[in-house]
Scaffold this motif. Structure first.
Motif, PDB file in Angstrom:
ATOM      1  N   ARG A  31       0.851  -1.197   0.000  1.00 43.50           N
ATOM      2  CA  ARG A  31       0.000   0.000   0.000  1.00 43.50           C
ATOM      3  C   ARG A  31       0.887   1.248   0.000  1.00 43.50           C
ATOM      4  O   ARG A  31       1.123   1.864   1.042  1.00 43.50           O
ATOM      5  CB  ARG A  31      -0.927  -0.023   1.210  1.00 43.50           C
ATOM      6  CG  ARG A  31      -1.910  -1.181   1.221  1.00 43.50           C
ATOM      7  CD  ARG A  31      -2.618  -1.267   2.559  1.00 43.50           C
ATOM      8  NE  ARG A  31      -1.676  -1.504   3.652  1.00 43.50           N
ATOM      9  CZ  ARG A  31      -1.981  -1.307   4.941  1.00 43.50           C
ATOM     10  NH1 ARG A  31      -3.169  -0.847   5.277  1.00 43.50           N
ATOM     11  NH2 ARG A  31      -1.083  -1.556   5.877  1.00 43.50           N
ATOM     12  N   VAL A  40      -0.186   4.470   1.765  1.00 48.04           N
ATOM     13  CA  VAL A  40      -0.225   4.467   3.226  1.00 48.04           C
ATOM     14  C   VAL A  40       1.124   4.852   3.810  1.00 48.04           C
ATOM     15  O   VAL A  40       1.204   5.617   4.777  1.00 48.04           O
ATOM     16  CB  VAL A  40      -0.662   3.084   3.754  1.00 48.04           C
ATOM     17  CG1 VAL A  40      -0.515   3.014   5.271  1.00 48.04           C
ATOM     18  CG2 VAL A  40      -2.098   2.792   3.337  1.00 48.04           C
ATOM     19  N   TYR A  41       2.200   4.356   3.210  1.00 50.19           N
ATOM     20  CA  TYR A  41       3.524   4.546   3.799  1.00 50.19           C
ATOM     21  C   TYR A  41       4.175   5.870   3.397  1.00 50.19           C
ATOM     22  O   TYR A  41       4.944   6.438   4.174  1.00 50.19           O
ATOM     23  CB  TYR A  41       4.430   3.366   3.415  1.00 50.19           C
ATOM     24  CG  TYR A  41       3.959   2.074   4.021  1.00 50.19           C
ATOM     25  CD1 TYR A  41       4.248   1.762   5.338  1.00 50.19           C
ATOM     26  CD2 TYR A  41       3.201   1.169   3.277  1.00 50.19           C
ATOM     27  CE1 TYR A  41       3.804   0.582   5.908  1.00 50.19           C
ATOM     28  CE2 TYR A  41       2.746  -0.012   3.841  1.00 50.19           C
ATOM     29  CZ  TYR A  41       3.047  -0.303   5.157  1.00 50.19           C
ATOM     30  OH  TYR A  41       2.606  -1.464   5.721  1.00 50.19           O
TER      31      TYR A  41
END
Length: 302
Positions: free
Chosen positions: A73, A76-77
């Motif tokens: 993802r 997200v990071y």
């Protein structure tokens, strides 16, 4: 981050990581850390873990009690974390800092892929870590003196010899039924794992097993087997495997380089130079052949 997304979209990142996933439809389950996830679920593994990016999604889904370090993802990071991760997996010093900063207690790495092949020998040589599980899909290391010390003592595997109590990669599924790795790709990955740990006898046993089980193997399998025989001084068998490698892939420059080294050890420098020249015709930028032939060689691109 845009560069990493490009690598995902064009599948270059998956290839670098050595995983079978590809952008779009389709997913091969052959190389997923299925049994490693079962190992995490069925054993008292605790603390913070580290995993590579490509395997994180499966681990997150199949071993939810063990938070992943990273998964696919990207949004997200974020870019800063992704750059930090990429630097850590590419540089030993940065990786050591990552382990300390995040207080990593266990590590899950895919088996038989180039990125892991650079990390596994370093963990093996580090007295702070021990291997507690491996199969054709993944390896699990734990910190010896950390929260998993009891597991390290109970399940530690000695890959330098035959293994703990004659350990072989024969496992039991969740229902307790034993199964053995019999497919050629899985056997090759076990062979490569033993080779990463420097146990060439065991590696050769599994390479031989793979070659007997299938007539359709990638060129690098024959090349890896040939390298081991070359180290043993069995030039005839080594050359046979290198020839098999180029018969599968006639542009496999590393196999020509290996045959050149073999001829060099036999004292036949004219044949060695011819093989290095053949490698440079395929890849004019092939550094080992350039260095072997020297700057004055007509094969070397100025």
């Amino acid at each position: 981050l845009s560069g990493l997304i490009f690598c995902v979209y064009t599948n270059r990142y998956y290839i670098w990581q050595g995983y079978p996933e590809r952008f779009g439809w389709g997913l091969s389950k052959v190389q997923l850390p299925v049994r490693a996830a079962e190992f995490l679920n069925n054993n008292p593994v605790s603390g913070s873990g580290f995993n590579l990016w490509a395997g994180g999604g499966y681990l997150m889904w199949s071993a939810p009690r063990h938070p992943v370090f990273i998964d696919g993802r990207l949004d997200v990071y974020g870019e800063d974390f992704m750059n930090y991760y990429l630097q850590a997996v590419s540089d030993p010093d940065h990786f050591a800092n990552l382990l300390k900063k995040w207080q990593i207690e266990y590590i899950v790495l895919p088996a038989g892929v180039p990125l892991a092949a650079r990390m596994v020998p370093r963990l093996h040589a580090d007295p702070a870590w021990t291997l507690v599980f491996f199969d054709e899909g993944a390896l699990v290391f734990v910190r010896k003196d950390g929260v998993n010390s009891a597991l390290a003592q109970k399940r530690g595997i000695n890959m330098d010899s035959a293994g703990r109590d004659g350990y072989e990669p024969v496992y039991s599924d969740s229902a307790g039924f034993p199964f053995q790795i019999t497919d050629a790709p899985g056997i090759v990955r076990i062979a490569f794992t033993y080779e990463m740990f420097g146990n060439l006898d065991k590696a050769m046993n599994y390479y031989d097993m793979a070659m007997k089980s299938s007539a359709h193997l990638p060129a690098d399998v024959y090349y890896n087997a040939g390298r081991i025989y070359l180290k043993r001084g069995d030039f005839m068998t080594a050359e046979h495997h290198f020839q098999q490698a180029v018969s599968v892939n006639s542009r496999f420059v590393m196999a020509y380089h290996a045959m050149a080294l073999l001829r060099q050890r036999q004292g036949n420098m004219s044949a060695a130079r011819a093989l290095w020249g053949k490698a440079l015709k395929i890849d004019p930028q092939f550094t080992p052949a350039q260095k072997a032939l020297g700057a004055d060689s007509p094969h070397v691109v100025k």
